[in-house]
Design an enzyme around this catalytic site. Sequence first.
Site, short mmCIF file in Angstrom:
data_model
loop_
_atom_site.label_atom_id
_atom_site.label_comp_id
_atom_site.label_asym_id
_atom_site.label_seq_id
_atom_site.Cartn_x
_atom_site.Cartn_y
_atom_site.Cartn_z
N HIS A 19 48.73 47.72 39.15
CA HIS A 19 49.23 49.02 38.67
C HIS A 19 50.70 49.05 39.03
O HIS A 19 51.06 49.22 40.19
CB HIS A 19 48.46 50.15 39.36
CG HIS A 19 48.69 51.49 38.75
ND1 HIS A 19 47.97 52.59 39.14
CD2 HIS A 19 49.54 51.92 37.78
CE1 HIS A 19 48.36 53.65 38.44
NE2 HIS A 19 49.32 53.26 37.62
N GLU A 72 38.44 49.18 31.75
CA GLU A 72 37.04 48.85 31.48
C GLU A 72 36.59 49.48 30.16
O GLU A 72 35.85 48.86 29.39
CB GLU A 72 36.14 49.34 32.61
CG GLU A 72 36.22 48.54 33.87
CD GLU A 72 35.10 48.87 34.82
OE1 GLU A 72 33.96 48.40 34.58
OE2 GLU A 72 35.35 49.61 35.79
N THR A 106 45.16 55.15 40.06
CA THR A 106 44.83 53.73 39.87
C THR A 106 43.36 53.55 39.54
O THR A 106 43.01 52.77 38.65
CB THR A 106 45.20 52.92 41.12
OG1 THR A 106 46.60 53.06 41.37
CG2 THR A 106 44.85 51.45 40.96
#
Length: 140
Positions: A76, A50, A42
């Site tokens: 997630h 990002e 995760t």
Amino acid sequence: MKSSLVPGLTAQVSVTVDDSLTVPAVSDAYPGFADMPRVFATGYMVAFAECAAMAVIAEHLDEGESSVGIDVNISHTAATAVGMTVTAHAELLEVDGKVLSFRVSLEDEAGPIGQGSHKRAVILRDRFDAGVAKRRDSAR
């Protein structure tokens, strides 16, 4: 920032998951991760989202500018096995001064694995680094 940095810009990036991107590979400094399932971590998924946002803005920053993540809200929702390819998509939704807001989504060959929002702040790298050094020095 250049005037070309406007809402609606998009980017996508892809990576093939290898052992270095799995939960057990996160860090020996974090207890418990070594015994976790060998799937895309995760933390790496968030970092990859990002990365997609950084790809959106890369050509729209001026010399000496960079960006830092300041907010992440990403779910997630599915595990990705080693050997699968993950693609992260980012769309710039808003430019509010130096704060950039993004919608992000991630998928592998089997379908969606995550989605959410992300914010980045545009910084002057030299000034930012000086501030970090000052903070470090004040803690001593």
